[in-house]
Design a protein around this motif. Structure first.
Motif, PDB file in Angstrom:
ATOM      1  N   ILE A  81       0.816  -1.210   0.000  1.00  0.00           N
ATOM      2  CA  ILE A  81       0.000   0.000   0.000  1.00  0.00           C
ATOM      3  C   ILE A  81       0.858   1.271   0.000  1.00  0.00           C
ATOM      4  O   ILE A  81       2.002   1.277   0.448  1.00  0.00           O
ATOM      5  N   SER A  82       0.248   2.349  -0.478  1.00  0.00           N
ATOM      6  CA  SER A  82       0.910   3.655  -0.554  1.00  0.00           C
ATOM      7  C   SER A  82       0.443   4.549   0.589  1.00  0.00           C
ATOM      8  O   SER A  82      -0.654   4.359   1.126  1.00  0.00           O
ATOM      9  N   THR A  83       1.283   5.522   0.932  1.00  0.00           N
ATOM     10  CA  THR A  83       0.934   6.441   2.018  1.00  0.00           C
ATOM     11  C   THR A  83       0.958   7.909   1.598  1.00  0.00           C
ATOM     12  O   THR A  83       0.532   8.775   2.360  1.00  0.00           O
ATOM     13  N   GLN A  84       1.499   8.175   0.413  1.00  0.00           N
ATOM     14  CA  GLN A  84       1.533   9.545  -0.082  1.00  0.00           C
ATOM     15  C   GLN A  84       1.337   9.520  -1.603  1.00  0.00           C
ATOM     16  O   GLN A  84       1.549   8.474  -2.224  1.00  0.00           O
ATOM     17  N   LEU A  99       6.651  15.517  -3.898  1.00  0.00           N
ATOM     18  CA  LEU A  99       5.460  15.119  -3.138  1.00  0.00           C
ATOM     19  C   LEU A  99       4.272  15.939  -3.604  1.00  0.00           C
ATOM     20  O   LEU A  99       4.344  17.154  -3.664  1.00  0.00           O
ATOM     21  N   LYS A 100       3.168  15.253  -3.907  1.00  0.00           N
ATOM     22  CA  LYS A 100       1.946  16.003  -4.213  1.00  0.00           C
ATOM     23  C   LYS A 100       1.156  16.223  -2.926  1.00  0.00           C
ATOM     24  O   LYS A 100       0.814  17.336  -2.583  1.00  0.00           O
ATOM     25  N   ARG A 101       0.888  15.143  -2.206  1.00  0.00           N
ATOM     26  CA  ARG A 101       0.231  15.307  -0.903  1.00  0.00           C
ATOM     27  C   ARG A 101       0.281  14.012  -0.093  1.00  0.00           C
ATOM     28  O   ARG A 101       0.563  12.939  -0.630  1.00  0.00           O
ATOM     29  N   ASP A 102       0.007  14.144   1.187  1.00  0.00           N
ATOM     30  CA  ASP A 102      -0.136  12.972   2.056  1.00  0.00           C
ATOM     31  C   ASP A 102      -1.476  12.314   1.785  1.00  0.00           C
ATOM     32  O   ASP A 102      -2.439  12.997   1.435  1.00  0.00           O
ATOM     33  N   VAL A 112       2.507  -4.849   3.293  1.00  0.00           N
ATOM     34  CA  VAL A 112       3.763  -4.110   3.341  1.00  0.00           C
ATOM     35  C   VAL A 112       3.493  -2.659   2.948  1.00  0.00           C
ATOM     36  O   VAL A 112       2.800  -2.395   1.973  1.00  0.00           O
ATOM     37  N   VAL A 113       4.003  -1.756   3.771  1.00  0.00           N
ATOM     38  CA  VAL A 113       3.820  -0.332   3.459  1.00  0.00           C
ATOM     39  C   VAL A 113       5.067   0.086   2.687  1.00  0.00           C
ATOM     40  O   VAL A 113       6.017   0.637   3.240  1.00  0.00           O
ATOM     41  N   MET A 114       5.059  -0.282   1.399  1.00  0.00           N
ATOM     42  CA  MET A 114       6.238  -0.084   0.549  1.00  0.00           C
ATOM     43  C   MET A 114       5.856   0.512  -0.787  1.00  0.00           C
ATOM     44  O   MET A 114       6.604   0.427  -1.754  1.00  0.00           O
ATOM     45  N   GLY A 115       4.666   1.064  -0.867  1.00  0.00           N
ATOM     46  CA  GLY A 115       4.248   1.661  -2.131  1.00  0.00           C
ATOM     47  C   GLY A 115       4.762   3.076  -2.243  1.00  0.00           C
ATOM     48  O   GLY A 115       5.829   3.415  -1.728  1.00  0.00           O
ATOM     49  N   MET A 116       3.975   3.905  -2.889  1.00  0.00           N
ATOM     50  CA  MET A 116       4.409   5.275  -3.096  1.00  0.00           C
ATOM     51  C   MET A 116       4.472   6.029  -1.770  1.00  0.00           C
ATOM     52  O   MET A 116       3.576   5.908  -0.940  1.00  0.00           O
ATOM     53  N   GLY A 117       5.537   6.799  -1.590  1.00  0.00           N
ATOM     54  CA  GLY A 117       5.621   7.679  -0.422  1.00  0.00           C
ATOM     55  C   GLY A 117       6.479   7.150   0.704  1.00  0.00           C
ATOM     56  O   GLY A 117       6.846   5.980   0.743  1.00  0.00           O
ATOM     57  N   GLU A 118       6.824   8.058   1.619  1.00  0.00           N
ATOM     58  CA  GLU A 118       7.604   7.713   2.805  1.00  0.00           C
ATOM     59  C   GLU A 118       6.612   7.633   3.976  1.00  0.00           C
ATOM     60  O   GLU A 118       6.132   8.673   4.457  1.00  0.00           O
ATOM     61  N   PRO A 119       6.291   6.422   4.426  1.00  0.00           N
ATOM     62  CA  PRO A 119       5.232   6.266   5.439  1.00  0.00           C
ATOM     63  C   PRO A 119       5.473   7.069   6.713  1.00  0.00           C
ATOM     64  O   PRO A 119       4.540   7.633   7.278  1.00  0.00           O
ATOM     65  N   ALA A 170       6.862   9.834   7.035  1.00  0.00           N
ATOM     66  CA  ALA A 170       6.666  11.277   6.854  1.00  0.00           C
ATOM     67  C   ALA A 170       5.171  11.638   6.932  1.00  0.00           C
ATOM     68  O   ALA A 170       4.805  12.797   6.893  1.00  0.00           O
ATOM     69  N   ASN A 171       4.343  10.620   7.013  1.00  0.00           N
ATOM     70  CA  ASN A 171       2.889  10.835   7.145  1.00  0.00           C
ATOM     71  C   ASN A 171       2.443  10.006   8.355  1.00  0.00           C
ATOM     72  O   ASN A 171       1.530   9.183   8.291  1.00  0.00           O
ATOM     73  N   TYR A 172       3.148  10.252   9.451  1.00  0.00           N
ATOM     74  CA  TYR A 172       3.104   9.363  10.614  1.00  0.00           C
ATOM     75  C   TYR A 172       1.708   9.183  11.217  1.00  0.00           C
ATOM     76  O   TYR A 172       1.244   8.058  11.418  1.00  0.00           O
ATOM     77  N   ASP A 173       1.025  10.288  11.491  1.00  0.00           N
ATOM     78  CA  ASP A 173      -0.252  10.174  12.204  1.00  0.00           C
ATOM     79  C   ASP A 173      -1.296   9.422  11.384  1.00  0.00           C
ATOM     80  O   ASP A 173      -2.024   8.582  11.912  1.00  0.00           O
ATOM     81  N   ALA A 174      -1.342   9.741  10.082  1.00  0.00           N
ATOM     82  CA  ALA A 174      -2.314   9.046   9.223  1.00  0.00           C
ATOM     83  C   ALA A 174      -1.954   7.562   9.123  1.00  0.00           C
ATOM     84  O   ALA A 174      -2.828   6.692   9.124  1.00  0.00           O
ATOM     85  N   LEU A 175      -0.647   7.280   9.053  1.00  0.00           N
ATOM     86  CA  LEU A 175      -0.194   5.877   8.977  1.00  0.00           C
ATOM     87  C   LEU A 175      -0.652   5.090  10.191  1.00  0.00           C
ATOM     88  O   LEU A 175      -1.244   4.008  10.075  1.00  0.00           O
ATOM     89  N   ILE A 176      -0.387   5.644  11.375  1.00  0.00           N
ATOM     90  CA  ILE A 176      -0.721   4.917  12.611  1.00  0.00           C
ATOM     91  C   ILE A 176      -2.237   4.774  12.755  1.00  0.00           C
ATOM     92  O   ILE A 176      -2.734   3.705  13.141  1.00  0.00           O
ATOM     93  N   ARG A 177      -2.948   5.828  12.410  1.00  0.00           N
ATOM     94  CA  ARG A 177      -4.409   5.732  12.499  1.00  0.00           C
ATOM     95  C   ARG A 177      -4.917   4.631  11.552  1.00  0.00           C
ATOM     96  O   ARG A 177      -5.738   3.803  11.923  1.00  0.00           O
TER      97      ARG A 177
END
Ligand code: SAH
Ligand code: SF4
Length: 377
Positions: A118-121, A138-141, A176-183, A185-192
């Motif tokens: 999955i992607s995070t950004q 980066l376009k957006r989180d 695996v959180v290995m898609g687009m983006g640096e997970p 760097a979008n910490y709160d949304a990732l954990i939620r």
């Protein structure tokens, strides 16, 4: 960088947040669980599917929440082991979610282990020179709801591929959180999002089957070590010395190895599990035997698993993978010293390589008639 959707995505709600919105409306407390049950356990695709909810509540839900904040544009089911779902978000951004099937001997592809990437950004700000995800910055989180929606879309696609009884809805084995983006760097949304994925009222997916991959944001690695849910960690190392790593990963300037490696140690000590070091092999950049020996020393010291990934060429970038003999010689140096190491060479089989470069065509395909043509065929 935040995007405010017109309606709150339901897939971004926790049991608590949904219950409190419902309470404000004077609804009974059990409704929140009932609604989430429809979403994650029964895979309701419309509010009207939620037949045990009063009509008035259903129309309030419809006016307040987006049931699914990502729509499926294309499902590229391929003959090899990866499927890609192209998803469109409310603002028109496109993201890809990958399903990687690792066939088990003798039981065929339908009984294979499934890993979802999955992607995070949308895009990535880290600027690693070899990576397609960062090419346009980066376009957006992504919001938590958009992260969770990717997994639900995978469920829909898999349910449709192999129709089963309700009790046996499609599932998968690893995330695996290995898609687009640096997970991180979008910490709160990732954990939620991962909290929702893990919760019994959500997808009910075990934290130990979830791996977060990072390019090395040290303070966030330390924060992640303190999270109550025990996610697995993978580090995109790609260079065994500061000199080599800094050349290909700008983040190494802020967090050189002297900071990164102790943070990795902190994480693995707290969790008592092996961290994975991802190491892409790029010809003439990081594939020397000296790099192999230094990587061996680092992994022995951290008691880490090493995943060697022959580089996948990216259109417009000059890098390529080394010859197979060189890949094997590199792996051999680690293996001979007892390092736990994998080197995958079959097309599509490597998870990081298969999903680490989702970015390439997605935005460019936007508005491109080929997408429409592929969808209609
Ligand atoms: N931003 C996070 C997660 C996404 S990248 C990170 O960097 O860890 C997922 C993995 O794919 C990383 O290890 C990344 O370095 C790798 N990757 C990126 N481009 C690649 C390519 N062209 N070939 C092989 N692996 C690649
Ligand atoms: Fe971003 Fe990871 Fe790609 Fe680096 S490797 S640009 S951190 S997605």
């Amino acid at each position: 960088m935040k995007f405010e959707p017109a309606k709150r995505p339901l897939t971004g709600e926790t049991l608590e947040s949904l219950a409190s919105s419902l309470a404000e409306r004077g609804e009974k407390p059990f409704r929140a669980r009932q609604i989430l049950d429809w979403v994650y356990k029964k895979r309701a695709r419309s509010w009207d599917d939620m037949t045990n909810l009063p009509k008035g509540l259903r129309s309030w839900l419809d006016a307040t929440f987006a049931l699914m904040p990502a729509s499926l544009v294309l499902n590229r089911h391929s003959a090899d082991v990866t499927d890609k779902l192209l998803l469109e978000l409310e603002d028109g951004s496109l993201i890809e979610t990958v399903i990687i099937r690792a066939p088990q001997d003798g039981v065929g592809v339908d009984h294979s282990r499934k890993t979802i990437c999955i992607s995070t950004q949308v895009g990535c700000a880290m600027g690693c020179v070899f990576c397609a995800s960062g090419l346009e910055g980066l376009k957006r989180d992504l919001g938590a709801g958009e992260i969770v929606a990717q997994l639900l879309q995978v469920c829909y696609a898999e349910d449709a591929r192999t129709p089963r009884a309700r009790a046996e809805l499609a599932s998968f084995d690893n995330i695996v959180v290995m898609g687009m983006g640096e997970p991180l760097a979008n910490y709160d949304a990732l954990i939620r999002a991962l909290t929702i994925v893990n919760a019994d009222w959500g997808l009910g997916f075990g934290a130990r089957r979830i791996t977060v991959s990072t390019s090395g944001l040290v303070p966030k690695i330390i924060r992640l070590a303190d999270e109550p849910l025990g996610f697995r960690l993978a580090i995109s190392l790609h260079g065994a010395t500061d000199e080599v790593r800094a050349r290909i990963m700008p983040i190494n300037k802020a967090y050189p190895l002297a900071k990164l490696l102790p943070a990795v140690r902190t994480f693995s000590e707290r969790h008592g599990r092996m961290v994975t070091l991802e190491f892409i092999l790029i010809e003439g950049v990081n594939d020397s035997m000296d790099q192999a020996r230094r990587l061996r020393d680092i992994s022995l010291d951290l008691h880490a698993h090493v995943n060697l990934i022959p580089y996948n060429t990216v259109e417009g970038l000059p890098w390529k993978r080394p010859e197979v003999v060189r890949q094997l010689a590199f792996a051999d140096i680690l293996e001979r010293s007892g390092v736990s190491v994998t080197l995958r060479r079959e097309k599509g089989h490597d998870i990081a390589a298969a999903c680490g470069q989702l970015r390439l065509k997605t935005e460019r395909e936007r508005g491109d008639s080929r997408v429409a043509a592929e969808v209609s065929t």
